[in-house]
Design a protein around this motif. Structure first.
Motif, PDB file in Angstrom:
ATOM      1  N   ASN A 154       0.893   9.309  -5.264  1.00 22.61           N
ATOM      2  CA  ASN A 154       1.348  10.638  -4.866  1.00 22.61           C
ATOM      3  C   ASN A 154       2.231  11.268  -5.934  1.00 22.61           C
ATOM      4  O   ASN A 154       2.190  12.485  -6.162  1.00 22.61           O
ATOM      5  N   ARG A 155       3.055  10.429  -6.577  1.00 19.35           N
ATOM      6  CA  ARG A 155       3.913  10.939  -7.647  1.00 19.35           C
ATOM      7  C   ARG A 155       3.060  11.525  -8.768  1.00 19.35           C
ATOM      8  O   ARG A 155       3.344  12.623  -9.284  1.00 19.35           O
ATOM      9  N   LEU A 156       2.020  10.796  -9.153  1.00 21.94           N
ATOM     10  CA  LEU A 156       1.117  11.302 -10.192  1.00 21.94           C
ATOM     11  C   LEU A 156       0.346  12.523  -9.707  1.00 21.94           C
ATOM     12  O   LEU A 156       0.197  13.516 -10.431  1.00 21.94           O
ATOM     13  N   SER A 157      -0.150  12.443  -8.463  1.00 21.81           N
ATOM     14  CA  SER A 157      -0.985  13.524  -7.931  1.00 21.81           C
ATOM     15  C   SER A 157      -0.197  14.819  -7.776  1.00 21.81           C
ATOM     16  O   SER A 157      -0.691  15.895  -8.132  1.00 21.81           O
ATOM     17  N   ASN A 158       1.026  14.728  -7.227  1.00 18.73           N
ATOM     18  CA  ASN A 158       1.829  15.931  -7.029  1.00 18.73           C
ATOM     19  C   ASN A 158       2.175  16.596  -8.352  1.00 18.73           C
ATOM     20  O   ASN A 158       2.129  17.832  -8.480  1.00 18.73           O
ATOM     21  N   THR A 159       2.517  15.773  -9.339  1.00 18.23           N
ATOM     22  CA  THR A 159       2.825  16.347 -10.652  1.00 18.23           C
ATOM     23  C   THR A 159       1.589  16.981 -11.269  1.00 18.23           C
ATOM     24  O   THR A 159       1.662  18.075 -11.841  1.00 18.23           O
ATOM     25  N   ALA A 160       0.444  16.291 -11.152  1.00 17.12           N
ATOM     26  CA  ALA A 160      -0.796  16.844 -11.700  1.00 17.12           C
ATOM     27  C   ALA A 160      -1.165  18.154 -11.013  1.00 17.12           C
ATOM     28  O   ALA A 160      -1.655  19.095 -11.660  1.00 17.12           O
ATOM     29  N   GLU A 161      -0.907  18.234  -9.702  1.00 15.56           N
ATOM     30  CA  GLU A 161      -1.207  19.471  -8.975  1.00 15.56           C
ATOM     31  C   GLU A 161      -0.316  20.609  -9.459  1.00 15.56           C
ATOM     32  O   GLU A 161      -0.771  21.732  -9.639  1.00 15.56           O
ATOM     33  N   ARG A 162       0.979  20.306  -9.681  1.00 14.25           N
ATOM     34  CA  ARG A 162       1.893  21.334 -10.194  1.00 14.25           C
ATOM     35  C   ARG A 162       1.469  21.789 -11.587  1.00 14.25           C
ATOM     36  O   ARG A 162       1.499  22.986 -11.887  1.00 14.25           O
ATOM     37  N   ILE A 163       1.051  20.831 -12.410  1.00 13.42           N
ATOM     38  CA  ILE A 163       0.606  21.194 -13.762  1.00 13.42           C
ATOM     39  C   ILE A 163      -0.658  22.036 -13.679  1.00 13.42           C
ATOM     40  O   ILE A 163      -0.827  23.005 -14.428  1.00 13.42           O
ATOM     41  N   GLY A 164      -1.560  21.661 -12.746  1.00 12.72           N
ATOM     42  CA  GLY A 164      -2.778  22.450 -12.572  1.00 12.72           C
ATOM     43  C   GLY A 164      -2.505  23.871 -12.132  1.00 12.72           C
ATOM     44  O   GLY A 164      -3.295  24.783 -12.399  1.00 12.72           O
ATOM     45  N   GLU A 165      -1.375  24.090 -11.444  1.00 11.91           N
ATOM     46  CA  GLU A 165      -0.997  25.439 -11.035  1.00 11.91           C
ATOM     47  C   GLU A 165      -0.329  26.214 -12.158  1.00 11.91           C
ATOM     48  O   GLU A 165       0.030  27.374 -11.983  1.00 11.91           O
ATOM     49  N   GLY A 166      -0.136  25.533 -13.317  1.00 18.66           N
ATOM     50  CA  GLY A 166       0.417  26.250 -14.467  1.00 18.66           C
ATOM     51  C   GLY A 166       1.825  25.870 -14.854  1.00 18.66           C
ATOM     52  O   GLY A 166       2.362  26.396 -15.827  1.00 18.66           O
ATOM     53  N   TRP A 167       2.441  24.929 -14.142  1.00 17.89           N
ATOM     54  CA  TRP A 167       3.810  24.525 -14.464  1.00 17.89           C
ATOM     55  C   TRP A 167       3.764  23.424 -15.522  1.00 17.89           C
ATOM     56  O   TRP A 167       3.959  22.244 -15.235  1.00 17.89           O
ATOM     57  N   LEU A 168       3.537  23.847 -16.766  1.00 13.64           N
ATOM     58  CA  LEU A 168       3.339  22.877 -17.837  1.00 13.64           C
ATOM     59  C   LEU A 168       4.616  22.150 -18.227  1.00 13.64           C
ATOM     60  O   LEU A 168       4.571  21.160 -18.951  1.00 13.64           O
ATOM     61  N   SER A 169       5.761  22.621 -17.760  1.00 10.98           N
ATOM     62  CA  SER A 169       7.011  21.925 -18.075  1.00 10.98           C
ATOM     63  C   SER A 169       7.228  20.715 -17.173  1.00 10.98           C
ATOM     64  O   SER A 169       8.146  19.918 -17.406  1.00 10.98           O
ATOM     65  N   GLY A 204       0.819  -1.210   0.000  1.00  7.76           N
ATOM     66  CA  GLY A 204       0.000   0.000   0.000  1.00  7.76           C
ATOM     67  C   GLY A 204       0.849   1.254   0.000  1.00  7.76           C
ATOM     68  O   GLY A 204       0.526   2.245  -0.666  1.00  7.76           O
ATOM     69  N   ARG A 205       1.969   1.219   0.749  1.00 10.96           N
ATOM     70  CA  ARG A 205       2.867   2.380   0.763  1.00 10.96           C
ATOM     71  C   ARG A 205       3.474   2.609  -0.620  1.00 10.96           C
ATOM     72  O   ARG A 205       3.595   3.743  -1.094  1.00 10.96           O
ATOM     73  N   ARG A 206       3.873   1.494  -1.267  1.00 10.15           N
ATOM     74  CA  ARG A 206       4.433   1.625  -2.616  1.00 10.15           C
ATOM     75  C   ARG A 206       3.362   2.132  -3.588  1.00 10.15           C
ATOM     76  O   ARG A 206       3.632   3.003  -4.430  1.00 10.15           O
ATOM     77  N   PHE A 207       2.153   1.588  -3.456  1.00  7.84           N
ATOM     78  CA  PHE A 207       1.057   2.025  -4.325  1.00  7.84           C
ATOM     79  C   PHE A 207       0.755   3.501  -4.093  1.00  7.84           C
ATOM     80  O   PHE A 207       0.571   4.269  -5.038  1.00  7.84           O
ATOM     81  N   LEU A 208       0.728   3.897  -2.803  1.00  8.68           N
ATOM     82  CA  LEU A 208       0.439   5.289  -2.477  1.00  8.68           C
ATOM     83  C   LEU A 208       1.541   6.213  -2.980  1.00  8.68           C
ATOM     84  O   LEU A 208       1.280   7.340  -3.401  1.00  8.68           O
ATOM     85  N   ALA A 209       2.791   5.741  -2.919  1.00 15.36           N
ATOM     86  CA  ALA A 209       3.896   6.557  -3.429  1.00 15.36           C
ATOM     87  C   ALA A 209       3.737   6.811  -4.923  1.00 15.36           C
ATOM     88  O   ALA A 209       3.998   7.926  -5.411  1.00 15.36           O
ATOM     89  N   GLN A 210       3.291   5.792  -5.656  1.00 12.68           N
ATOM     90  CA  GLN A 210       3.056   5.965  -7.086  1.00 12.68           C
ATOM     91  C   GLN A 210       1.927   6.960  -7.335  1.00 12.68           C
ATOM     92  O   GLN A 210       2.029   7.838  -8.202  1.00 12.68           O
TER      93      GLN A 210
END
Length: 455
Positions: A183-198, A175-181
């Motif tokens: 979170n990796r997607l979620s954090n990047t998606a959140e940054r992209i949603g804030e406008g960091w398209l790079s 579950g920790r490994r699954f959650l880490a994956q």
């Protein structure tokens, strides 16, 4: 602490952990069902062995009885009990009036019986009728079955405990490994949603479903970034190419006004010049935003005394606010430094203060603040005017979006877009929230953290 509690809560609520928990439960039930089936099978086999033994012994005793009578039957049973005092079968001969000899066996009917006993093994008994109302009972103690049940119960409980422990531990780990994956997607998606398209989702190289999903999303983001860059480039080129002919047109209008002097400011020629000035101001703002978004200004970052910068701006605009019937107050901590572009930071806070003065009525108070919590600098400009709606608050920093939807007041709708671009260049987070009444604009600058690459 709070972070660990939050991480644990996310882990326990994750789909991966729930899947492993259900799998562990089903596996445990399967182990228990298999153990029960195995126990019933072995118990039936042991009971059949005891039954066959009793059947053979009864047949032999009945054969002796038929050949030599009751006395010979008693003699044979006595020999068996004397010669095998330990592990042996149990025997009893009952008369018609209920009197019996040999072992005490709690049964007095013909046929097969199984009698359960407290804290002892069960008895399997066969009653065989004799002449004159006599009854021969032969019984076997099902001790192996009892021992098997106790042994299997202990082993099954141990197996279930190990299954639950290992399953829960494995569930937490997976579950920790699954959650880490996730979170990796979620954090990047959140940054992209804030406008960091790079931003792109990092890949582990494992080739699993998450890696394939990351590759697909990254290709999509490459395409989106390319399309947005093309749109921005076209907008910039349009603004740049039109600036020269518009400048020439303004010169022609100035020549016309000089050749035919008119005093009235609302004369068509003067109005045309004012309109051209507004258009050129819009194009200049677009080019300014494009320049900032290119990231070129980051190379000129120096150490900026943000406290002194905001204090000077507040002093400069105090008189402007006073002329508008407003009050400009400050809550600025001293000595807060920031790595950045001083000119752009002045532009950022100038736009915010001017917006607050423009959109707040007489009698309002405008508060300029700057504080530090050790991890970031938190600058803010707050007014107690009419504010903006919650729906507009998420859109107001976009180009050409204005709080005055009817556009009855002057402005290009690019002031807050310029603020957002400068904040992003400095790696800062721009937020809008209601001041009830009024609007508070918050810019959170990271301390000692380099700004991420610009789109």
């Amino acid at each position: 602490d709070q972070a660990m509690y939050s991480m644990r809560s996310k882990l326990l609520a994750s789909a991966g952990f729930r899947f492993l928990a259900w799998y562990t439960l089903l596996f445990s039930l399967s182990v228990a069902a298999l153990a029960l089936l195995l126990f019933l099978t072995i118990r039936s086999s042991l009971e059949d062995q005891a039954r066959n033994h009793i059947e053979a012994e009864s047949a032999q005793l009945l054969g002796d009885y038929r050949d030599d009578g009751l006395e010979e039957l008693r003699h044979d049973i006595r020999e068996r009990t004397q010669n095998h005092p330990g592990a042996r079968l149990y025997y009893r001969v009952l008369s018609a009036d209920g009197r019996g000899i040999f072992d005490e066996i709690p049964a007095a009917v013909a046929g097969w019986q199984r009698i359960a006993r407290v804290d002892q093994a069960d008895l399997l008994i066969k009653g065989s009728p004799l002449d004159d109302g006599y009854l021969l009972l032969v019984a076997a103690e099902l001790a192996p079955e009892r021992e098997l049940g106790e042994a299997m119960r202990n082993q099954v409980l141990l197996a279930l405990a190990l299954t639950l422990v290992l399953g829960t531990g494995g569930g937490l780990w997976l579950g920790r490994r699954f959650l880490a994956q996730i979170n990796r997607l979620s954090n990047t998606a959140e940054r992209i949603g804030e406008g960091w398209l790079s931003e792109r989702i990092s890949r582990t190289g494992s080739g699993d479903e998450f890696d394939q999903l990351a590759a697909t999303i990254n290709r999509m983001l490459d395409r989106i970034e390319s399309l947005i860059a093309n749109v921005q480039q076209v907008s910039t080129h349009i603004a740049h190419d039109l600036r020269t002919p518009l400048g020439r047109l303004r010169l022609k209008l100035e020549d016309l006004a000089a050749a035919f002097p008119v005093a009235a400011p609302d004369h068509p020629v003067q109005e045309a010049i004012a309109i051209l000035d507004s258009i050129q101001e819009t194009f200049a703002a677009l080019l300014r935003i494009a320049e900032i978004q290119s990231g070129a200004r980051r190379s000129g970052f120096t150490c900026v005394d943000l406290s002194a910068c905001l204090t000077r701006l507040a002093e400069d605009y105090a008189a402007v606010a006073q002329d508008a019937g407003q009050e400009l107050a400050t809550e600025i901590a001293d000595g807060l430094m920031l790595s950045g572009d001083g000119t752009l930071l002045v532009q950022l806070f100038t736009n915010l203060i001017e917006n607050a003065i423009r959109h707040s009525g007489p009698g309002s108070v405008i508060l300029v603040g700057l504080q530090s919590d050790g991890a970031q600098l938190r600058a803010s400009v707050r007014d107690n005017g009419k504010g903006v709606s919650a729906e507009l608050m998420t859109e107001i920093a976009k180009p050409f979006v204005r709080a005055d939807a009817a556009r009855t007041t002057s402005g290009t709708g690019l002031g807050l877009s310029l603020v957002a671009a400068i904040a992003k260049l400095h790696g800062a987070r721009l937020r809008f929230q209601s001041a009830t009444p009024g609007l508070e604009v918050i810019i959170e600058f990271p301390i000692g953290v380099a700004a991420a690459p610009f789109d």
